[in-house]
Motif scaffolding. Structure first.
Motif, short mmCIF file in Angstrom:
data_model
loop_
_atom_site.label_atom_id
_atom_site.label_comp_id
_atom_site.label_asym_id
_atom_site.label_seq_id
_atom_site.Cartn_x
_atom_site.Cartn_y
_atom_site.Cartn_z
N SER A 41 -8.58 -19.24 30.44
CA SER A 41 -8.26 -18.16 31.36
C SER A 41 -7.29 -17.22 30.66
N ILE A 42 -7.70 -15.94 30.53
CA ILE A 42 -6.92 -14.94 29.80
C ILE A 42 -6.52 -13.83 30.78
N PRO A 43 -5.21 -13.62 31.00
CA PRO A 43 -4.77 -12.56 31.92
C PRO A 43 -5.12 -11.16 31.39
N PRO A 44 -5.19 -10.16 32.27
CA PRO A 44 -5.45 -8.79 31.84
C PRO A 44 -4.47 -8.35 30.74
N GLY A 45 -5.03 -7.72 29.71
CA GLY A 45 -4.22 -7.23 28.60
C GLY A 45 -3.88 -8.27 27.55
N GLU A 46 -4.14 -9.53 27.82
CA GLU A 46 -3.85 -10.60 26.87
C GLU A 46 -5.11 -10.94 26.07
N ASP A 47 -4.99 -11.85 25.10
CA ASP A 47 -6.13 -12.23 24.26
C ASP A 47 -6.09 -13.71 23.94
N ILE A 48 -7.16 -14.20 23.29
CA ILE A 48 -7.18 -15.62 22.91
C ILE A 48 -6.32 -15.86 21.67
N GLY A 49 -5.99 -14.81 20.96
CA GLY A 49 -5.20 -14.93 19.75
C GLY A 49 -6.09 -14.91 18.52
N LEU A 50 -5.78 -14.02 17.59
CA LEU A 50 -6.56 -13.91 16.37
C LEU A 50 -6.52 -15.24 15.62
N GLU A 51 -7.71 -15.78 15.31
CA GLU A 51 -7.77 -17.10 14.69
C GLU A 51 -9.03 -17.23 13.85
N VAL A 52 -9.05 -18.29 13.05
CA VAL A 52 -10.22 -18.65 12.26
C VAL A 52 -10.35 -20.17 12.29
N HIS A 53 -11.57 -20.66 12.34
CA HIS A 53 -11.84 -22.09 12.30
C HIS A 53 -12.68 -22.36 11.05
N PRO A 54 -12.07 -22.86 9.98
CA PRO A 54 -12.80 -23.06 8.73
C PRO A 54 -13.93 -24.08 8.83
N ASP A 55 -13.83 -25.02 9.79
CA ASP A 55 -14.81 -26.10 9.88
C ASP A 55 -15.61 -26.10 11.17
N ASN A 56 -15.44 -25.06 12.01
CA ASN A 56 -16.07 -25.08 13.33
C ASN A 56 -16.87 -23.81 13.60
N ASP A 57 -18.15 -23.96 13.92
CA ASP A 57 -18.88 -22.89 14.58
C ASP A 57 -18.40 -22.89 16.03
N GLN A 58 -18.50 -21.74 16.70
CA GLN A 58 -18.01 -21.67 18.07
C GLN A 58 -18.94 -20.79 18.91
N PHE A 59 -19.14 -21.21 20.16
CA PHE A 59 -19.91 -20.46 21.15
C PHE A 59 -18.97 -20.20 22.32
N LEU A 60 -18.85 -18.94 22.74
CA LEU A 60 -18.04 -18.59 23.90
C LEU A 60 -18.93 -17.87 24.91
N ARG A 61 -18.67 -18.11 26.20
CA ARG A 61 -19.41 -17.42 27.25
C ARG A 61 -18.43 -16.98 28.33
N LEU A 62 -18.48 -15.70 28.68
CA LEU A 62 -17.65 -15.17 29.75
C LEU A 62 -18.32 -15.45 31.09
N GLU A 63 -17.56 -16.03 32.00
CA GLU A 63 -18.05 -16.28 33.36
C GLU A 63 -17.41 -15.31 34.35
N GLN A 64 -16.34 -14.63 33.93
CA GLN A 64 -15.65 -13.68 34.81
C GLN A 64 -14.88 -12.70 33.95
N GLY A 65 -14.96 -11.42 34.30
CA GLY A 65 -14.16 -10.41 33.63
C GLY A 65 -14.91 -9.69 32.53
N ARG A 66 -14.13 -8.92 31.74
CA ARG A 66 -14.70 -8.19 30.62
C ARG A 66 -13.67 -8.14 29.50
N GLY A 67 -14.17 -7.89 28.29
CA GLY A 67 -13.25 -7.91 27.17
C GLY A 67 -13.80 -7.22 25.93
N ARG A 68 -13.02 -7.31 24.88
CA ARG A 68 -13.35 -6.75 23.58
C ARG A 68 -13.37 -7.90 22.58
N CYS A 69 -14.50 -8.07 21.91
CA CYS A 69 -14.67 -9.13 20.91
C CYS A 69 -14.61 -8.50 19.53
N GLN A 70 -13.71 -9.01 18.70
CA GLN A 70 -13.58 -8.54 17.32
C GLN A 70 -13.73 -9.73 16.38
#
Length: 140
Positions: A41-70
Motif C-alpha cells: 500500500s503506497i500513499p499518494p505522492g509516495e513510492d515503493i523506493g528505487l531498488e534493484v533485485h539482482p537475483d529476482n524477476d518480479q511481477f507487480l499488479r495494481l489493484e487500486q490507484g494509478r502511478g508512474r513506473c520507471q
C-alpha cells in the motif's frame, strides 16, 4: 486485515480483496521456496523506493490507484517510463532498477510476486521507513 504468511503450505486467496484490504507498506502473504507474494500500500505522492533485485524477476499488479513506473539499467538511467493504473501489470527483469510512484489521490494498492522469494517469511513493514531500516539491517 489478514497479515499471516501462509507459505510454504498450499494456499488459495482472493488476491484482489487481500491486496485492497492491506494497509501496510509491505506484507508477505505467501513465501515458498522459489516464489513469494507480497501485498503493498503506497500513499499518494509516495513510492515503493528505487531498488534493484539482482537475483529476482518480479511481477507487480495494481489493484487500486494509478502511478508512474520507471525502470532502467542503472539508478541514473531510468529510460523506461510508463503510466500505470488499476488492473495494469508490471514485469521487472532481474537486475533492472525500478520504482513505482503513486500519482493518484488514493492509496495505491498492489501486489508483487518475486521469483525466488526476496523477503523472509512473515515480513510485515507498516511503513516505507520501517522497510528501509529492515533492508539496511540485513544488508540487502
Amino acid at each position: 486485515m489478514d497479515t499471516q504468511d501462509y507459505g510454504p503450505k498450499p494456499h488459495v486467496v482472493d488476491i484482489e480483496r487481500a491486496t485492497t484490504e492491506n494497509s501496510n507498506f509491505r506484507t508477505t502473504h505467501w513465501t515458498g521456496t522459489d516464489l513469494q507474494l507480497t501485498l503493498m500500500s503506497i500513499p499518494p505522492g509516495e513510492d515503493i523506493g528505487l531498488e534493484v533485485h539482482p537475483d529476482n524477476d518480479q511481477f507487480l499488479r495494481l489493484e487500486q490507484g494509478r502511478g508512474r513506473c520507471q525502470m532502467g539499467p542503472s539508478e541514473d538511467d531510468l529510460s523506461f517510463d510508463e503510466e500505470v493504473a488499476d488492473d495494469w501489470a508490471i514485469f521487472v527483469p532481474k537486475g533492472t532498477w525500478h520504482n513505482v510512484t503513486n500519482t493518484g489521490e488514493v492509496d495505491m494498492r498492489l501486489y508483487a510476486i518475486y521469483g525466488p522469494a526476496h523477503h523472509p517469511n512473515g515480513t510485515i513493514h507498516a511503513t516505507q521507513e520501517e522497510a528501509e531500516e529492515d533492508e539496511h539491517d540485513h544488508g540487502h
